[in-house]
Write a protein that holds these residues in place. Structure first.
Motif, mmCIF file in Angstrom:
data_model
loop_
_atom_site.group_PDB
_atom_site.id
_atom_site.type_symbol
_atom_site.label_atom_id
_atom_site.label_comp_id
_atom_site.label_asym_id
_atom_site.label_seq_id
_atom_site.Cartn_x
_atom_site.Cartn_y
_atom_site.Cartn_z
ATOM 1 N N GLY A 475 0.835 -1.124 0.065
ATOM 2 C CA GLY A 475 0.170 0.149 -0.074
ATOM 3 C C GLY A 475 0.736 1.335 -0.211
ATOM 4 N N ALA A 476 1.993 1.283 0.764
ATOM 5 C CA ALA A 476 2.826 2.324 0.728
ATOM 6 C C ALA A 476 3.631 2.575 -0.506
ATOM 7 C CB ALA A 476 3.653 2.208 1.991
ATOM 8 N N VAL A 477 3.961 1.447 -1.202
ATOM 9 C CA VAL A 477 4.586 1.692 -2.523
ATOM 10 C C VAL A 477 3.608 2.167 -3.618
ATOM 11 C CG1 VAL A 477 5.567 0.647 -4.491
ATOM 12 C CG2 VAL A 477 6.458 0.057 -1.989
ATOM 13 N N GLN A 478 2.271 1.651 -3.473
ATOM 14 C CA GLN A 478 1.070 2.314 -4.368
ATOM 15 C C GLN A 478 1.101 3.431 -4.001
ATOM 16 O OE1 GLN A 478 -2.257 -0.258 -4.031
ATOM 17 N NE2 GLN A 478 -2.840 -0.019 -6.178
ATOM 18 N N LYS A 479 1.032 3.933 -2.899
ATOM 19 C CA LYS A 479 0.511 5.331 -2.539
ATOM 20 C C LYS A 479 1.794 6.362 -2.751
ATOM 21 C CE LYS A 479 -1.470 8.765 -0.135
ATOM 22 N NZ LYS A 479 -2.929 9.144 -0.271
ATOM 23 N N TYR A 480 2.888 6.177 -2.619
ATOM 24 C CA TYR A 480 3.982 7.014 -2.801
ATOM 25 C C TYR A 480 5.084 6.964 -4.074
ATOM 26 C CZ TYR A 480 2.423 8.698 1.775
ATOM 27 O OH TYR A 480 1.625 9.097 2.684
ATOM 28 N N PRO A 482 8.229 6.173 -6.149
ATOM 29 C CA PRO A 482 9.594 6.538 -5.873
ATOM 30 C C PRO A 482 9.839 7.476 -4.762
ATOM 31 C CG PRO A 482 8.855 7.575 -7.732
ATOM 32 C CD PRO A 482 7.681 6.616 -7.382
ATOM 33 N N ASP A 483 8.887 8.173 -4.233
ATOM 34 C CA ASP A 483 9.016 9.146 -3.239
ATOM 35 C C ASP A 483 8.768 8.451 -1.878
ATOM 36 O OD1 ASP A 483 9.066 11.366 -4.957
ATOM 37 O OD2 ASP A 483 6.857 11.535 -5.077
ATOM 38 N N LEU A 484 8.634 7.089 -1.551
ATOM 39 C CA LEU A 484 8.601 6.398 -0.627
ATOM 40 C C LEU A 484 9.801 6.695 0.603
ATOM 41 C CD1 LEU A 484 6.880 4.405 1.230
ATOM 42 C CD2 LEU A 484 7.984 2.728 0.149
ATOM 43 N N ASP A 485 11.158 6.890 -0.361
ATOM 44 C CA ASP A 485 12.022 7.200 0.593
ATOM 45 C C ASP A 485 11.952 8.506 1.547
ATOM 46 O OD1 ASP A 485 13.402 5.158 -0.336
ATOM 47 O OD2 ASP A 485 14.823 6.158 -1.744
ATOM 48 N N ALA A 486 11.137 9.369 1.074
ATOM 49 C CA ALA A 486 10.974 10.664 1.845
ATOM 50 C C ALA A 486 10.014 10.637 3.048
ATOM 51 C CB ALA A 486 10.222 11.679 1.048
ATOM 52 N N HIS A 487 9.390 9.294 3.181
ATOM 53 C CA HIS A 487 8.443 8.986 4.480
ATOM 54 C C HIS A 487 9.324 8.005 5.115
ATOM 55 C CE1 HIS A 487 4.997 10.823 2.325
ATOM 56 N NE2 HIS A 487 5.500 10.475 1.193
ATOM 57 N N GLN A 488 10.153 8.641 6.134
ATOM 58 C CA GLN A 488 10.827 7.728 6.980
ATOM 59 C C GLN A 488 10.074 7.066 8.077
ATOM 60 O OE1 GLN A 488 14.490 10.110 8.164
ATOM 61 N NE2 GLN A 488 15.209 10.055 6.030
ATOM 62 N N ILE A 550 -2.899 4.019 8.878
ATOM 63 C CA ILE A 550 -3.574 5.254 8.980
ATOM 64 C C ILE A 550 -2.667 6.555 8.503
ATOM 65 C CG2 ILE A 550 -4.094 7.074 10.878
ATOM 66 C CD1 ILE A 550 -4.801 4.358 12.718
ATOM 67 N N SER A 551 -1.676 6.374 8.252
ATOM 68 C CA SER A 551 -0.778 7.537 7.885
ATOM 69 C C SER A 551 -0.637 7.565 6.343
ATOM 70 C CB SER A 551 0.846 7.069 8.104
ATOM 71 O OG SER A 551 1.422 6.112 7.354
ATOM 72 N N PHE A 552 -1.170 6.657 5.592
ATOM 73 C CA PHE A 552 -1.256 6.735 4.294
ATOM 74 C C PHE A 552 -2.777 6.225 3.500
ATOM 75 C CE2 PHE A 552 0.462 2.389 4.508
ATOM 76 C CZ PHE A 552 -0.514 1.504 3.496
ATOM 77 N N ALA A 553 -3.544 5.614 4.206
ATOM 78 C CA ALA A 553 -4.862 5.205 3.726
ATOM 79 C C ALA A 553 -5.947 5.957 4.297
ATOM 80 C CB ALA A 553 -5.126 3.806 3.749
ATOM 81 N N GLU A 554 -7.202 6.136 3.331
ATOM 82 C CA GLU A 554 -8.287 6.820 4.053
ATOM 83 C C GLU A 554 -9.609 6.234 3.571
ATOM 84 O OE1 GLU A 554 -8.024 10.842 2.199
ATOM 85 O OE2 GLU A 554 -6.384 11.477 3.557
ATOM 86 N N GLY A 555 -10.595 6.701 4.322
ATOM 87 C CA GLY A 555 -12.069 6.177 3.969
ATOM 88 C C GLY A 555 -11.872 4.718 3.978
#
Length: 596
Positions: A475-480, A482-488, A550-555
């Motif tokens: 889910g995190a990779v799908q959301k962010y 290549p910018d995942l690295d910024a979400h430490q 909770i940090s990356f998914a909603e609804g």
């Protein structure tokens, strides 16, 4: 067995207990080596702990020379260069048992045999290896490693130290400042990283320690722990280094540094194991001897809780460390069998399991810190006193979470490397992650599973925890992307899930293998530790999974994933945790030592 496992694959693959190596699988030679190292430590190091605490650097050197006489500095060095040419498991075994008495000696030993010697054996030319490695293996010379700078710590490739080629092209002049350099005060040779011109990456050099060649040092650092480990700042001022002393190719220094650290990480995990065993043994002995309210404190539930938790984490660390060590050894042997040189085979074998090395570094370094902290607590006021070994164990343990890459960096590395492996096709994360998403959309089974075999429910739970990781990470990779690295914070939470899965699975597989060999009744305490560790792991996955979702998914997506997390962390039969702790502690107290 060598071809069955790839690094990071544990997260999408079910491993059989027969395919993991355990401490119970040591052969006769390994047991003899273990016993000789223990004898050396008990005779030469442990009785002299006070000398290390009083910053007796000369004594550290004396002990290093004694270790050299036993051949311990050359365990992993090929025989052709004066070493013993032992396998990777043997190397880890020596690191384990040589490190229990004091962090000062452990750090000196690890820096010399690891990052002080390995870069030459792994990357050096034949001429460099013939010239330097025999001296390092024999203890005639000691090695040191100069990477960190005032402005370059975790960002190792940002170093400012410069290497300028002389006009006649015969040598480089190195100028710069290095700090936190272990063994600096008594080394004969430095592995130095410097930048040539405006290269993107740093370059490695072999630099002989000659004060008449522009090398100077600050006084010894005053440190919280590892007090008799020589740690100094080193300054280079136009230090001349022959061009033939460049290590590997120009610009290859960052790769050398990272691969040397990979090896260092699993060795650091091993170096924390005997320290834990000794802390647990000392705490158990004290708890049996200390009487309050007319009762030994080892009979009190509050103390028994601590001893059981300490033992379970140590047992898990042993299980995971030797599992990974053998996987690395098998990969090295597999590559050698396919015609690769020992040098390339070792490099690639260790690199293959870099994820596991980072996992172990984090898990075991934090376990020894917690273990020594509880050791102090069990001893009470005596634990806080320098008259007992507990306070020095706690101080020495603290550095383990910082060097070889901080635990924060290693957490992010473990997940980052796994995702990169997936993109390269080395580990199939996409297929299993897609199946997990489909499962979340489906109707869960309400069939009552058969848990008649040992660890059948625990193995099912491990499978569910892996699904939880794939759900969160996917889910995190799908959301962010290549910018995942910024979400430490998200990366670190995912890493904690990954770490707990590897540690818990290693513990269960070791114990299952042991039970099949000796019978369940003979290993009921190990079974209790494996179940206790998994229970604690489930708690971590629950907490970190919820935090991540909770940090990356909603609804609706968030509700579905949280529902999935509850499904993936739910026991059918909740274990009696207090009963498990009682089983473990009863054995500890009766044996009066860590006995697993």
């Amino acid at each position: 067995m060598a071809d069955k496992t790839r690094g990071g694959q544990f997260i999408v693959k079910e491993t059989k207990c027969e395919d993991v190596f355990t401490p119970e699988d040591f052969n006769e030679d390994q047991l003899m080596m273990r016993d000789s190292v223990k004898e050396f430590i008990d005779k030469e190091i442990w009785p002299n702990k006070d000398r290390f605490e009083k910053r007796d650097f000369a004594f550290t050197v004396e002990c290093m020379r004694k270790a050299a006489e036993l051949g311990l500095l050359g365990i992993s060095v090929p025989e052709v260069y004066g070493g013993m040419g032992m396998g990777f498991v043997d190397t880890v075994l020596v690191c384990d048992y040589i490190s229990g008495a004091t962090g000062s000696f452990s750090s000196a030993f690890g820096a010399h045999t690891g990052i002080g010697t390995l870069p030459i054996t792994l990357y050096g030319t034949e001429e460099q290896k013939q010239k330097y490695v025999p001296k390092l293996a024999s203890g005639e010379w000691f090695g040191s490693y100069c990477l960190t700078e005032p402005g370059a710590g975790s960002d190792a490739n940002s170093g400012k130290t410069k290497a300028v080629l002389s006009e006649d092209g015969t040598h480089y002049k190195i100028t710069g400042q290095k700090m936190w350099i272990t063994n600096a005060g008594f080394c004969s040779l430095f592995i130095v990283f410097a930048r040539i011109e405006n290269d993107k990456n740093i370059t490695g050099f072999i630099v002989e320690n000659d004060p008449n060649n522009g090398i100077s040092m600050n006084e010894e650092e005053h440190k919280l722990g590892i007090r008799a480990s020589s740690t100094r700042q080193v300054f280079f001022a136009d230090t001349k280094v022959p061009v033939e002393n460049m290590l590997s190719e120009r610009g290859n220094g960052f790769k050398i540094a990272m691969n040397a650290l990979n090896v260092g990480r699993i060795k650091l995990a091993a170096a924390c194991l005997d320290a834990q065993r000794r802390v647990i043994t000392n705490a158990t002995k004290y708890a049996n001897e200390r009487v309050q309210f007319n009762t030994p404190i080892s009979h009190f539930g509050a103390i028994r809780y601590k001893l059981a938790e300490m033992a379970a984490s140590c047992y898990a660390g042993q299980s995971a460390t030797y599992r990974a060590a053998k996987d690395i050894e098998d990969k090295i042997k597999d590559r050698e069998a396919n015609g690769e040189s020992h040098q390339d085979s070792e490099l690639k074998g260790i690199e293959e399991f870099a994820i596991e090395c980072s996992i172990l570094k984090v898990a075991v370094s934090e376990d020894i810190q917690n273990c020594s902290d509880e050791g102090i607590q069990i001893l009470g006021g005596m634990g806080f006193s320098e008259d007992t070994p507990m306070e020095s164990a706690w101080r020495d343990a603290r550095i383990a979470r910082i060097y070889e890459g901080t635990n924060e960096i290693n957490r992010m590395l473990s997940v980052g490397m796994l995702i990169k492996k997936a993109f390269k096709g080395h580990v199939d994360l996409l297929g299993p992650a897609t199946k997990v998403q489909e499962e979340l959309m489906g109707i869960p089974s309400f069939d009552t599973p058969d848990y008649s075999e040992l660890f059948s429910e625990e193995k099912e739970m491990l499978g569910k925890l892996k699904k939880a990781f794939l759900m969160v990470a996917g889910g995190a990779v799908q959301k962010y992307g290549p910018d995942l690295d910024a979400h430490q914070q998200l990366l670190m939470a995912s890493a904690d899930i990954l770490i707990e899965i590897y540690m818990a699975e290693s513990t269960i597989l070791r114990t299952e293998k042991l039970a099949k060999k000796a019978g369940e009744d003979a290993v009921k305490e190990q079974i209790a530790m494996a179940k206790l560790y998994l229970y604690k792991a489930v708690d971590v996955v629950t907490q970190k999974g919820k935090e991540s979702i909770i940090s990356f998914a909603e609804g609706d997506e968030q509700r579905m994933m949280l529902m999935g997390l509850r499904r993936f962390t739910k026991y059918t039969n909740m274990p009696n945790i207090i009963g498990l702790r009682e089983t473990i502690t009863t054995k500890l107290v009766s044996e009066n030592q860590f006995c697993f």
